[in-house]
Design a protein around this motif. Structure first.
Motif, PDB file in Angstrom:
ATOM      1  N   ASP A  28       0.841  -1.191   0.000  1.00 48.49           N
ATOM      2  CA  ASP A  28       0.000   0.000   0.000  1.00 48.49           C
ATOM      3  C   ASP A  28       0.880   1.247   0.000  1.00 48.49           C
ATOM      4  OD1 ASP A  28      -2.346  -1.395   0.046  1.00 48.49           O
ATOM      5  OD2 ASP A  28      -2.658  -1.213   2.205  1.00 48.49           O
ATOM      6  N   PRO A  29       0.531   2.223  -0.821  1.00 51.93           N
ATOM      7  CA  PRO A  29       1.234   3.504  -0.735  1.00 51.93           C
ATOM      8  C   PRO A  29       0.770   4.246   0.503  1.00 51.93           C
ATOM      9  CG  PRO A  29      -0.544   3.659  -2.327  1.00 51.93           C
ATOM     10  CD  PRO A  29      -0.498   2.215  -1.875  1.00 51.93           C
ATOM     11  N   ALA A  30       1.461   5.313   0.831  1.00 54.89           N
ATOM     12  CA  ALA A  30       1.073   6.138   1.972  1.00 54.89           C
ATOM     13  C   ALA A  30       1.290   7.600   1.626  1.00 54.89           C
ATOM     14  CB  ALA A  30       1.886   5.769   3.213  1.00 54.89           C
ATOM     15  N   PHE A  90       5.879   4.557   8.511  1.00 56.53           N
ATOM     16  CA  PHE A  90       5.364   4.025   7.252  1.00 56.53           C
ATOM     17  C   PHE A  90       6.392   3.125   6.565  1.00 56.53           C
ATOM     18  CE2 PHE A  90       2.099   7.652   6.708  1.00 56.53           C
ATOM     19  CZ  PHE A  90       1.079   6.848   7.193  1.00 56.53           C
ATOM     20  N   ALA A  91       7.658   3.554   6.557  1.00 57.00           N
ATOM     21  CA  ALA A  91       8.700   2.753   5.917  1.00 57.00           C
ATOM     22  C   ALA A  91       8.871   1.412   6.627  1.00 57.00           C
ATOM     23  CB  ALA A  91      10.021   3.523   5.903  1.00 57.00           C
ATOM     24  N   GLU A  92       8.875   1.420   7.936  1.00 57.44           N
ATOM     25  CA  GLU A  92       9.000   0.181   8.713  1.00 57.44           C
ATOM     26  C   GLU A  92       7.788  -0.724   8.499  1.00 57.44           C
ATOM     27  OE1 GLU A  92       9.445   1.758  12.611  1.00 57.44           O
ATOM     28  OE2 GLU A  92      11.608   2.120  12.410  1.00 57.44           O
ATOM     29  N   GLY A  93       6.637  -0.121   8.233  1.00 56.14           N
ATOM     30  CA  GLY A  93       5.413  -0.892   8.014  1.00 56.14           C
ATOM     31  C   GLY A  93       5.282  -1.445   6.613  1.00 56.14           C
ATOM     32  N   ASN A 118       4.866   1.608   0.372  1.00 53.93           N
ATOM     33  CA  ASN A 118       5.764   1.916  -0.738  1.00 53.93           C
ATOM     34  C   ASN A 118       4.944   2.203  -1.990  1.00 53.93           C
ATOM     35  OD1 ASN A 118       8.189   2.228  -2.072  1.00 53.93           O
ATOM     36  ND2 ASN A 118       8.780   0.082  -1.975  1.00 53.93           N
ATOM     37  N   PRO A 119       5.023   3.422  -2.546  1.00 54.63           N
ATOM     38  CA  PRO A 119       5.865   4.547  -2.131  1.00 54.63           C
ATOM     39  C   PRO A 119       5.223   5.340  -0.990  1.00 54.63           C
ATOM     40  CG  PRO A 119       4.593   5.181  -4.041  1.00 54.63           C
ATOM     41  CD  PRO A 119       4.271   3.721  -3.786  1.00 54.63           C
ATOM     42  N   ILE A 120       6.013   6.216  -0.413  1.00 58.52           N
ATOM     43  CA  ILE A 120       5.543   7.122   0.626  1.00 58.52           C
ATOM     44  C   ILE A 120       5.620   8.536   0.067  1.00 58.52           C
ATOM     45  CG2 ILE A 120       5.934   8.005   2.948  1.00 58.52           C
ATOM     46  CD1 ILE A 120       7.332   5.277   3.538  1.00 58.52           C
ATOM     47  N   PHE A 125      16.264   3.624   4.582  1.00 56.49           N
ATOM     48  CA  PHE A 125      15.352   2.664   3.941  1.00 56.49           C
ATOM     49  C   PHE A 125      15.572   2.699   2.420  1.00 56.49           C
ATOM     50  CE2 PHE A 125      13.419   3.853   7.954  1.00 56.49           C
ATOM     51  CZ  PHE A 125      12.985   2.629   8.465  1.00 56.49           C
ATOM     52  N   PRO A 126      16.708   2.198   1.961  1.00 60.65           N
ATOM     53  CA  PRO A 126      17.067   2.292   0.544  1.00 60.65           C
ATOM     54  C   PRO A 126      16.132   1.546  -0.399  1.00 60.65           C
ATOM     55  CG  PRO A 126      18.559   0.817   1.701  1.00 60.65           C
ATOM     56  CD  PRO A 126      17.748   1.514   2.748  1.00 60.65           C
ATOM     57  N   ASP A 127      15.368   0.579   0.120  1.00 61.16           N
ATOM     58  CA  ASP A 127      14.464  -0.185  -0.737  1.00 61.16           C
ATOM     59  C   ASP A 127      13.062   0.417  -0.804  1.00 61.16           C
ATOM     60  OD1 ASP A 127      16.465  -2.055  -1.285  1.00 61.16           O
ATOM     61  OD2 ASP A 127      15.978  -3.223   0.507  1.00 61.16           O
ATOM     62  N   THR A 128      12.854   1.494  -0.086  1.00 59.30           N
ATOM     63  CA  THR A 128      11.562   2.176  -0.108  1.00 59.30           C
ATOM     64  C   THR A 128      11.650   3.407  -1.007  1.00 59.30           C
ATOM     65  OG1 THR A 128      11.049   1.469   2.148  1.00 59.30           O
ATOM     66  CG2 THR A 128       9.824   3.356   1.306  1.00 59.30           C
ATOM     67  N   LYS A 129      10.618   3.632  -1.814  1.00 58.96           N
ATOM     68  CA  LYS A 129      10.570   4.808  -2.671  1.00 58.96           C
ATOM     69  C   LYS A 129       9.801   5.916  -1.951  1.00 58.96           C
ATOM     70  CE  LYS A 129      12.592   2.966  -6.298  1.00 58.96           C
ATOM     71  NZ  LYS A 129      11.787   2.563  -7.470  1.00 58.96           N
ATOM     72  N   PHE A 130      10.344   7.112  -2.039  1.00 59.83           N
ATOM     73  CA  PHE A 130       9.721   8.277  -1.417  1.00 59.83           C
ATOM     74  C   PHE A 130       9.457   9.323  -2.499  1.00 59.83           C
ATOM     75  CE2 PHE A 130      12.321   6.263   1.813  1.00 59.83           C
ATOM     76  CZ  PHE A 130      11.531   6.292   2.961  1.00 59.83           C
ATOM     77  N   VAL A 131       8.381  10.066  -2.345  1.00 60.77           N
ATOM     78  CA  VAL A 131       8.060  11.160  -3.260  1.00 60.77           C
ATOM     79  C   VAL A 131       7.790  12.401  -2.428  1.00 60.77           C
ATOM     80  CG1 VAL A 131       6.500  12.037  -5.040  1.00 60.77           C
ATOM     81  CG2 VAL A 131       7.025   9.580  -4.942  1.00 60.77           C
ATOM     82  N   ILE A 132       8.517  13.468  -2.701  1.00 64.01           N
ATOM     83  CA  ILE A 132       8.291  14.727  -1.997  1.00 64.01           C
ATOM     84  C   ILE A 132       7.826  15.778  -2.989  1.00 64.01           C
ATOM     85  CG2 ILE A 132      10.759  15.382  -2.152  1.00 64.01           C
ATOM     86  CD1 ILE A 132      10.318  16.855   0.566  1.00 64.01           C
ATOM     87  N   ILE A 133       6.786  16.483  -2.618  1.00 67.65           N
ATOM     88  CA  ILE A 133       6.222  17.522  -3.484  1.00 67.65           C
ATOM     89  C   ILE A 133       6.635  18.887  -2.964  1.00 67.65           C
ATOM     90  CG2 ILE A 133       4.080  18.530  -4.369  1.00 67.65           C
ATOM     91  CD1 ILE A 133       2.791  15.760  -3.995  1.00 67.65           C
TER      92      ILE A 133
END
Length: 329
Positions: A24-26, A76-79, A82-84, A102-110
């Motif tokens: 699930d994304p967050a 969220f990353a620990e849970g 992906n992506p956050i 958390f190198p395996d998690t994708k993050f998006v910042i606006i």
């Protein structure tokens, strides 16, 4: 019993595998909340569109304090989300720390650039959209004085103000542009009473068109403009309907599209830097039944002409964030 355990174990493994593929994304909303009728709500709209169209689910969190930024990203990353996605430049510092862990998690910042191999940074050309808002403000003004109310006094909001002032001055060189910021802390995004006070002060100085880039504070700007019989310009989300017949237009940032596309890409979201501007409809002015009586064909033609010239490079709108100066103010 052994066979049953084996079957159950295999089922659990398959479920975990499916969960890994369909994580699930967050999304984390900034101060002001997801129903601020502005930036955060635009982000929420994008998330809801994705959920409605795909049947998917997402996790969310609304900040109530600055100190929660890093904590919620880690949670969220620990849970396994992906992506956050995070709505707002203020997450940049926390993200720089968390993304590395958390190198395996994708993050998006606006609204902020963060250089990391697992981060996608989406920014908008707010100055160009604000320039078009300035063109309309100058044409609509009868007093020759227009104004701007910003939220937190930061370079990003000065980027709005500077583009707006340039659009005004290029359209009506002798116009006067008044600029006020609400404050220097994050609470500046959610203070409609202060927004109202600033607007009243600007009206007393002759302003008859006010543009805000102030999040929830802007609701006070729009309300006061309507109450005092002047025009307002909304921001981030289409706010024309909030005060029908009083909001000249809204300078929308397609934050909804940024969130929708990030959720759609899922774990395959591409890291790097993305800019959304006039050419790709990342920023635009809104025209609908709520402002139809306020907008002339001449205004629309002037906006379209300016838009085309900006895209072609014939008009260069100064970006305050390039050197923290504003030649038009």
């Amino acid at each position: 019993m052994t066979l049953m355990k084996t079957i159950l174990g295999a089922t659990a493994t398959l479920a975990l595998s499916a969960g890994a593929v369909l994580a699930d994304p967050a999304i984390v909303f900034d101060l002001g909340g997801k129903f601020d009728k502005s930036f955060n709500e635009a982000a929420y709209t994008g998330a809801e569109r994705w959920a409605s169209e795909t049947g998917g689910s997402y996790d969310e969190f609304e900040l109530s304090a600055d100190a929660q930024r890093e904590q919620v990203l880690r949670r969220f990353a620990e849970g396994g989300n992906n992506p956050i996605v995070m709505a707002g430049f203020s997450f940049a510092s926390a993200l720089e720390t968390v993304a590395a862990d958390f190198p395996d998690t994708k993050f998006v910042i606006i609204d902020a650039p963060v250089d990391a191999p697992n981060v996608r940074s989406i920014v908008f050309d707010e100055h160009t959209g604000s320039y078009l808002a300035g063109v309309m403000a100058a044409m609509a003004s009868e007093t020759g004085t227009v104004s701007f109310v910003g939220g937190m006094d930061i370079p990003l909001i000065s980027k709005f103000a500077c583009g707006y002032a340039q659009g005004v001055k290029d359209t009506k060189p002798d116009a006067n542009v008044i600029v006020n910021m609400t404050g220097t802390t994050p609470s500046a995004w959610n203070d409609p009473v202060k927004g109202s006070e600033l607007t009243r002060g600007q009206i007393s100085q002759g302003s008859d068109v006010v543009y805000h880039a102030a999040g929830g504070t802007g609701l006070g700007v729009l309300q006061t403009a309507a109450d005092q019989g002047i025009l307002a310009i909304g921001v981030d989300k289409n706010q024309n309907h909030l005060q029908p017949g009083s909001v000249l237009t809204s300078m929308v940032k397609r934050v909804d599209n940024a969130v929708y596309e990030s959720f759609t890409a899922g774990e395959s979201v591409e890291p790097g830097f993305a800019a959304m501007g006039l050419a790709n409809e990342g920023v635009a002015l809104t025209f609908d039944e709520h402002n139809a009586s306020l907008v002339s064909d001449e205004m629309k033609a002037a906006v379209e002409e300016a838009k085309a010239k900006i895209i072609a490079g014939d008009i260069v709108v100064h970006d305050y964030m390039s050197d923290e100066s504003c030649p038009s103010l």
